[in-house]
Scaffold this motif. Sequence first.
Motif, mmCIF file in Angstrom:
data_model
loop_
_atom_site.group_PDB
_atom_site.id
_atom_site.type_symbol
_atom_site.label_atom_id
_atom_site.label_comp_id
_atom_site.label_asym_id
_atom_site.label_seq_id
_atom_site.Cartn_x
_atom_site.Cartn_y
_atom_site.Cartn_z
ATOM 1 N N LEU A 97 0.850 -1.187 0.000
ATOM 2 C CA LEU A 97 0.000 0.000 0.000
ATOM 3 C C LEU A 97 0.889 1.242 0.000
ATOM 4 O O LEU A 97 1.811 1.353 0.806
ATOM 5 N N VAL A 98 0.597 2.175 -0.898
ATOM 6 C CA VAL A 98 1.355 3.428 -1.006
ATOM 7 C C VAL A 98 0.385 4.589 -0.840
ATOM 8 O O VAL A 98 -0.667 4.621 -1.496
ATOM 9 N N ALA A 99 0.727 5.527 0.027
ATOM 10 C CA ALA A 99 -0.120 6.699 0.263
ATOM 11 C C ALA A 99 0.647 7.964 -0.045
ATOM 12 O O ALA A 99 1.839 8.074 0.249
ATOM 13 N N CYS A 100 -0.051 8.937 -0.627
ATOM 14 C CA CYS A 100 0.575 10.193 -1.042
ATOM 15 C C CYS A 100 -0.155 11.391 -0.436
ATOM 16 O O CYS A 100 -1.315 11.308 -0.030
ATOM 17 N N SER A 101 0.534 12.508 -0.441
ATOM 18 C CA SER A 101 -0.051 13.782 -0.025
ATOM 19 C C SER A 101 -0.946 14.318 -1.133
ATOM 20 O O SER A 101 -0.919 13.816 -2.270
ATOM 21 N N PRO A 102 -1.734 15.338 -0.855
ATOM 22 C CA PRO A 102 -2.547 15.936 -1.920
ATOM 23 C C PRO A 102 -1.716 16.435 -3.089
ATOM 24 O O PRO A 102 -2.214 16.527 -4.215
ATOM 25 N N GLU A 103 -0.439 16.731 -2.843
ATOM 26 C CA GLU A 103 0.447 17.221 -3.905
ATOM 27 C C GLU A 103 1.114 16.089 -4.677
ATOM 28 O O GLU A 103 1.898 16.333 -5.594
ATOM 29 N N GLY A 104 0.839 14.830 -4.305
ATOM 30 C CA GLY A 104 1.346 13.690 -5.054
ATOM 31 C C GLY A 104 2.674 13.146 -4.581
ATOM 32 O O GLY A 104 3.290 12.347 -5.300
ATOM 33 N N TYR A 105 3.119 13.505 -3.386
ATOM 34 C CA TYR A 105 4.393 13.011 -2.872
ATOM 35 C C TYR A 105 4.150 11.950 -1.804
ATOM 36 O O TYR A 105 3.152 11.993 -1.073
ATOM 37 N N VAL A 106 5.068 11.007 -1.710
ATOM 38 C CA VAL A 106 4.857 9.820 -0.881
ATOM 39 C C VAL A 106 4.910 10.162 0.606
ATOM 40 O O VAL A 106 5.857 10.800 1.079
ATOM 41 N N ILE A 107 3.886 9.727 1.323
ATOM 42 C CA ILE A 107 3.869 9.816 2.779
ATOM 43 C C ILE A 107 4.450 8.553 3.391
ATOM 44 O O ILE A 107 5.157 8.600 4.396
ATOM 45 N N GLY A 108 4.192 7.414 2.779
ATOM 46 C CA GLY A 108 4.757 6.162 3.264
ATOM 47 C C GLY A 108 4.167 4.982 2.540
ATOM 48 O O GLY A 108 3.265 5.113 1.707
ATOM 49 N N ASP A 109 4.701 3.805 2.837
ATOM 50 C CA ASP A 109 4.196 2.575 2.251
ATOM 51 C C ASP A 109 4.316 1.461 3.275
ATOM 52 O O ASP A 109 5.075 1.551 4.239
ATOM 53 N N GLY A 110 3.556 0.401 3.066
ATOM 54 C CA GLY A 110 3.586 -0.751 3.953
ATOM 55 C C GLY A 110 2.877 -1.917 3.293
ATOM 56 O O GLY A 110 2.305 -1.782 2.212
ATOM 57 N N ILE A 111 2.944 -3.069 3.955
ATOM 58 C CA ILE A 111 2.300 -4.262 3.421
ATOM 59 C C ILE A 111 0.925 -4.409 4.066
ATOM 60 O O ILE A 111 0.791 -4.448 5.289
ATOM 61 N N LEU A 112 -0.097 -4.483 3.231
ATOM 62 C CA LEU A 112 -1.477 -4.611 3.680
ATOM 63 C C LEU A 112 -1.935 -6.053 3.478
ATOM 64 O O LEU A 112 -1.886 -6.578 2.370
ATOM 65 N N PHE A 113 -2.359 -6.688 4.564
ATOM 66 C CA PHE A 113 -2.869 -8.050 4.542
ATOM 67 C C PHE A 113 -4.388 -8.020 4.663
ATOM 68 O O PHE A 113 -4.924 -7.334 5.536
ATOM 69 N N SER A 114 -5.059 -8.789 3.834
ATOM 70 C CA SER A 114 -6.483 -9.050 4.026
ATOM 71 C C SER A 114 -6.583 -10.426 4.677
ATOM 72 O O SER A 114 -6.436 -11.458 4.017
ATOM 73 N N LEU A 115 -6.775 -10.426 5.993
ATOM 74 C CA LEU A 115 -6.687 -11.650 6.769
ATOM 75 C C LEU A 115 -7.914 -12.525 6.569
ATOM 76 O O LEU A 115 -9.011 -12.036 6.270
ATOM 77 N N PRO A 116 -7.758 -13.827 6.765
ATOM 78 C CA PRO A 116 -8.905 -14.732 6.595
ATOM 79 C C PRO A 116 -10.081 -14.417 7.519
ATOM 80 O O PRO A 116 -11.224 -14.745 7.195
ATOM 81 N N ASP A 117 -9.811 -13.770 8.671
ATOM 82 C CA ASP A 117 -10.910 -13.458 9.587
ATOM 83 C C ASP A 117 -11.643 -12.167 9.221
ATOM 84 O O ASP A 117 -12.538 -11.722 9.950
ATOM 85 N N GLY A 118 -11.269 -11.545 8.085
ATOM 86 C CA GLY A 118 -11.967 -10.360 7.607
ATOM 87 C C GLY A 118 -11.316 -9.054 7.989
ATOM 88 O O GLY A 118 -11.674 -8.005 7.446
ATOM 89 N N ARG A 119 -10.365 -9.077 8.917
ATOM 90 C CA ARG A 119 -9.669 -7.855 9.285
ATOM 91 C C ARG A 119 -8.604 -7.510 8.252
ATOM 92 O O ARG A 119 -8.098 -8.378 7.529
ATOM 93 N N LEU A 120 -8.266 -6.232 8.187
ATOM 94 C CA LEU A 120 -7.157 -5.772 7.376
ATOM 95 C C LEU A 120 -6.009 -5.409 8.313
ATOM 96 O O LEU A 120 -6.223 -4.740 9.338
ATOM 97 N N LYS A 121 -4.801 -5.852 7.977
ATOM 98 C CA LYS A 121 -3.631 -5.574 8.805
ATOM 99 C C LYS A 121 -2.584 -4.842 7.975
ATOM 100 O O LYS A 121 -2.150 -5.345 6.938
#
Length: 468
Positions: A97-121
């Motif tokens: 997952l990559v997130a940016c500011s309104p101006e299009g610059y990177v705020i950060g990134d990380g690994i997003l898991f969609s877990l079998p129990d329905g939660r997102l990690k």
Amino acid sequence: MSSARALSLQALLDQIPNIVDHLCNQPLTLLGTFPDLPPEFTNWRDEQHAWRESVALFDQSYHMTNLYLSGPDAVLLLEHLGVNSFRNFRPGHAKQLVACSPEGYVIGDGILFSLPDGRLKLVSRPGINNWVQYHAETGGYNITVEKDAWSVVDPNRPRTVYRFELQGPQAPVLLEELNGGPLPEVKYFRIGEITIAGRRVFFLRHGMAGVPGAELFGPWGDREAVRDAILEAGQKHGLRRVGAKAYITSGIEGVGWIPSPVPAIYTSPELRSYREWLPATSEEAIGSIGGSFYSPNIEDYYFTPWDLGYGHLVKFDHDFVGRAALERMATEPHRVKVTLVWDGEDVTRAIRTMFTEPPGRRAKFIDWPLPRYALWQYDAVLNQRGERIGVSTTCGYSANYGAILSLAVVDPAYSQPGTRVTLLWGEPHGGSRKPLVERHVQVEIGATVAPVPFAEHARQYLLTVRGH
């Protein structure tokens, strides 16, 4: 006024003359400061060799923060913040997952898991983690948030899950042995389930060091039993446990991940409320900037997704923060992420000053295997005319290749493998007040541009597993 006396990042910004100068003199590095993870279990050279030649065990149980999101609006929130597409994203999947500011610059990134129990990690460093938590708490979403903060924030707080990495050519054989049979067919960046020591273990198929392997995770109470089973079964496969020194270098040669871009949050008028939400004790307020590149304008430290090699993740099939800016950027020339191979002769010449020059006239100390001395390392990269054409970021010595490698972002004209460039090593004006910085002089180190990932087997592996 010190950051400790300011209540928020915004309050700090209102009180100091310049955020760059403030961060250049901060002590926080987070280099090898993981509880219960020693610098070396054996020696970092052989630990590096293990992920290339046999199998390496990385214990990431204390590393990164786990942010859990559940509720009917969880995906809606992440679609709003992430540049990624969420089409066909469902339980058992993972994505960067990559997130940016309104101006299009990177705020950060990380690994997003969609877990079998329905939660997102979301497993990440603070940049994107704080950003997501802020919106979850203030955006009016129907979401439940659980935060398992990384241990560098609170070493005494027990963690809820363990995370291990098994990487190397022997990793698949070892995993099958531990599972008592063939592994389930799981595509790249998909989540499967196996059994180790009678415990249910989830695994994410990927290769952090650019070789076959998996990330294993499960409840904290199962950690010791699973780890001990891995260690026992791994003996005949040449397994080595990886300490903090080798661990931090693992992503440079095999994946090419830049882990620490300066988050693009300090100047956007639209992010004032976010800066007021962030405490003045957050990493964004006390992290250290280091290196030969210096600009009084913090925006010169920002990266676009294309700079970091994330351009292929930007999908305009949904509305998200920064979309309009990224649509404008999409057709413009982009800087390119490359590997720099530092010249051994120039490196040893810099090290030689430790024996030939008096204190204050020596080059900045080059530590092994981690020359990096700041949380956000930014060294100027020059062309043969001495003009700056990019910045070098995280760096480390690879015993597998006998060279110091760094990940850099350079102008397109200098991105072809084999191009000769110069890296300026050491800080301006004799150095900052960071504890890891002694008085020194800047030196030039020649370097050769190489691909990302640097290891050819890693490039071929990624092409294979991503070809599904």
